[in-house]
Design a protein around this motif. Structure first.
Motif, PDB file in Angstrom:
ATOM      1  N   SER A   1     -15.879  35.583 -26.873  1.00 16.19           N
ATOM      2  CA  SER A   1     -15.613  35.719 -25.451  1.00 16.19           C
ATOM      3  C   SER A   1     -14.891  37.213 -25.365  1.00 16.19           C
ATOM      4  O   SER A   1     -15.150  38.074 -24.043  1.00 16.19           O
ATOM      5  N   LEU A   2     -13.529  37.378 -25.367  1.00 11.76           N
ATOM      6  CA  LEU A   2     -12.776  38.843 -25.322  1.00 11.76           C
ATOM      7  C   LEU A   2     -13.172  39.566 -25.671  1.00 11.76           C
ATOM      8  O   LEU A   2     -13.593  40.660 -24.334  1.00 11.76           O
TER       9      LEU A   2
ATOM     10  N   GLU B   1     -10.467  36.450 -19.002  1.00 17.11           N
ATOM     11  CA  GLU B   1     -10.641  35.392 -19.786  1.00 17.11           C
ATOM     12  C   GLU B   1      -9.409  34.276 -19.500  1.00 17.11           C
ATOM     13  O   GLU B   1      -9.681  33.324 -19.407  1.00 17.11           O
TER      14      GLU B   1
END
Length: 172
Positions: free
Chosen positions: A81-82, A118
């Motif tokens: 996701s990062l 995040e």
């Protein structure tokens, strides 16, 4: 979206001649709709790979009960996701302004923005779990959470862009 593009353009010191209200709105709408699918695809793919799809593979391999594997899948999910968010922020910081900006100038600020984003997402998930325990929280909690999240994310984007625009290699 047009206001964000104008703010990013001013931060980079780019000049442009407005083409009129309607043409500017249509161009912004076209550009944002064309780029929305490619920029959101990594996030969706990350959720599939490390979410339900990853759990299905672990169940097939009989590894779904191993705590270390579950923790590793969570870490992999956050890392993917990062990276996906970093790519999206590189594009946003470098391509949304109405002027020439190189990807090189946007990478460091985009990494900062991705990390902060995040953190916002993790805190937002915790907030939603806590606030939806009561009836008033179910009704108003998600709406307030989305408003706060949007406000913080937009401020963080503007801060990251200002930082990228004032880095030594960006200033001409």
């Amino acid at each position: 979206m047009a206001n964000v593009r104008d703010a990013l353009t001013v931060m980079w010191g780019c000049t442009y001649a407005p083409k009129g209200f309607v043409r500017t709105k249509l161009a912004t709408r076209r550009r944002s709709s064309v780029s929305a699918s490619p920029s959101s695809s990594p996030s969706v793919g990350r959720r599939s790979a490390a979410g339900r799809g990853g759990r299905t593979v672990l169940a097939f391999l009989n590894l779904d009960e191993v705590a270390a594997v579950d923790a590793g899948l969570r870490v992999l999910s956050v890392v993917l996701s990062l990276v996906a968010t970093w790519v999206v922020f590189i594009w946003v910081i470098a391509r949304l302004p109405r002027g020439p900006v190189t990807f090189r100038n946007a990478t460091t600020a985009a990494l900062f923005a991705a990390i902060v984003f995040e953190i916002f997402k993790q805190v937002g998930a915790i907030y939603l779990q806590v606030v939806t325990r009561g009836s008033a929280g179910v009704a108003f909690g998600p709406i307030i959470g989305v408003l706060v999240f949007t406000y913080l994310a937009s401020r963080m984007l503007l801060f990251a862009t200002a930082w990228a625009a004032t880095q030594a290699e960006s200033v001409v």
